[in-house]
Scaffold this motif. Structure first.
Motif, PDB file in Angstrom:
ATOM      1  N   GLU A   1       0.852  -1.174   0.000  1.00 18.22           N
ATOM      2  CA  GLU A   1       0.000   0.000   0.000  1.00 18.22           C
ATOM      3  C   GLU A   1       0.899   1.239   0.000  1.00 18.22           C
ATOM      4  OE1 GLU A   1      -4.164   0.847   2.038  1.00 18.22           O
ATOM      5  OE2 GLU A   1      -2.542   0.813   3.508  1.00 18.22           O
ATOM      6  N   GLU A   2       0.476   2.271  -0.719  1.00 15.12           N
ATOM      7  CA  GLU A   2       1.291   3.474  -0.867  1.00 15.12           C
ATOM      8  C   GLU A   2       0.407   4.714  -0.752  1.00 15.12           C
ATOM      9  OE1 GLU A   2       5.014   5.316  -1.795  1.00 15.12           O
ATOM     10  OE2 GLU A   2       4.675   3.163  -1.799  1.00 15.12           O
ATOM     11  N   ASP A   3       0.957   5.773  -0.164  1.00 16.22           N
ATOM     12  CA  ASP A   3       0.257   7.059  -0.095  1.00 16.22           C
ATOM     13  C   ASP A   3       0.419   7.795  -1.416  1.00 16.22           C
ATOM     14  OD1 ASP A   3      -0.429   6.649   2.578  1.00 16.22           O
ATOM     15  OD2 ASP A   3       1.392   7.606   3.315  1.00 16.22           O
ATOM     16  N   PHE A   4      -0.571   8.629  -1.752  1.00 14.12           N
ATOM     17  CA  PHE A   4      -0.475   9.486  -2.926  1.00 14.12           C
ATOM     18  C   PHE A   4      -1.088  10.843  -2.602  1.00 14.12           C
ATOM     19  CE2 PHE A   4      -4.608   7.462  -3.419  1.00 14.12           C
ATOM     20  CZ  PHE A   4      -5.428   8.536  -3.733  1.00 14.12           C
ATOM     21  N   SER A   5      -0.729  11.841  -3.379  1.00 17.50           N
ATOM     22  CA  SER A   5      -1.347  13.168  -3.287  1.00 17.50           C
ATOM     23  C   SER A   5      -1.138  13.889  -4.603  1.00 17.50           C
ATOM     24  CB  SER A   5      -0.770  13.977  -2.129  1.00 17.50           C
ATOM     25  OG  SER A   5       0.575  14.276  -2.374  1.00 17.50           O
ATOM     26  N   PHE A   6      -2.071  14.760  -4.933  1.00 14.77           N
ATOM     27  CA  PHE A   6      -1.954  15.593  -6.111  1.00 14.77           C
ATOM     28  C   PHE A   6      -2.813  16.839  -5.928  1.00 14.77           C
ATOM     29  CE2 PHE A   6      -4.917  12.150  -6.914  1.00 14.77           C
ATOM     30  CZ  PHE A   6      -6.075  12.813  -7.283  1.00 14.77           C
ATOM     31  N   LYS A   7      -2.582  17.828  -6.773  1.00 17.87           N
ATOM     32  CA  LYS A   7      -3.233  19.134  -6.640  1.00 17.87           C
ATOM     33  C   LYS A   7      -4.154  19.403  -7.825  1.00 17.87           C
ATOM     34  CE  LYS A   7       0.863  21.014  -4.397  1.00 17.87           C
ATOM     35  NZ  LYS A   7       1.898  22.030  -4.444  1.00 17.87           N
ATOM     36  N   GLY A   8      -5.024  20.368  -7.649  1.00 22.74           N
ATOM     37  CA  GLY A   8      -5.776  20.913  -8.770  1.00 22.74           C
ATOM     38  C   GLY A   8      -6.872  20.053  -9.344  1.00 22.74           C
ATOM     39  N   VAL A   9      -7.697  19.447  -8.505  1.00 26.69           N
ATOM     40  CA  VAL A   9      -8.826  18.668  -9.020  1.00 26.69           C
ATOM     41  C   VAL A   9      -9.920  19.613  -9.519  1.00 26.69           C
ATOM     42  CG1 VAL A   9     -10.577  16.933  -8.482  1.00 26.69           C
ATOM     43  CG2 VAL A   9      -8.314  16.783  -7.429  1.00 26.69           C
TER      44      VAL A   9
END
Length: 146
Positions: free
Chosen positions: A109-117
């Protein structure tokens, strides 16, 4: 000499059967799911706000995967920039709007994040009280490691 030819033909037949069996065997596929996701509103400037996303992704398949790309969508947002309304851009997602995980082992399992949805411009500097209803995080693509 005749029995030698029969033996060669028999061995070739067995070899061809084995090759067909191996070629027709089921190839293992990767399977990746989003286990947790959260959307946050962030101030981008005095009257502009952005929705960012973070969460966790798990490889529930039998094989490792690579080049996993995760992004988010606001299905209820419009494409026009109207003050006080959430909107999205209809152009291709930028690298900041995607999370890329180079390698994820089976069961990991890995964390993720991103911007601008999604974006909003208000006529006043107040933070929006709600986020749009139809927000989702999706797995765009991945490759199975063989």
């Amino acid at each position: 000499m005749k029995s030698h030819h029969r033996l060669v033909i028999l061995l070739c037949g067995i070899l061809m059967s084995c090759l067909c069996f191996v070629a027709c065997s089921e190839k293992k596929e990767g399977k990746v799911i989003i286990t947790d996701s959260e959307f946050m509103v962030r101030a981008d400037s005095k009257n502009a706000y952005v929705i960012d996303a973070k969460g966790k992704v798990r490889n529930v398949g039998d094989v490792d995967v690579k080049n996993l790309v995760i992004t988010g969508y606001c299905r209820s947002c419009g494409e026009l920039i109207n003050p006080g309304n959430w909107f999205v851009s209809d152009i291709e997602k930028t690298p900041d709007q995607k999370a890329t995980i180079p390698y994820l082992a089976a069961g990991a399992e890995e964390d993720f994040s991103f911007k601008g949805v999604a974006f909003i411009y208000n006529t006043v500097p107040d933070k929006p009280e709600t986020i749009p209803e139809k927000m989702e995080v999706v797995i765009e693509s991945f490759e199975t490691v063989q």
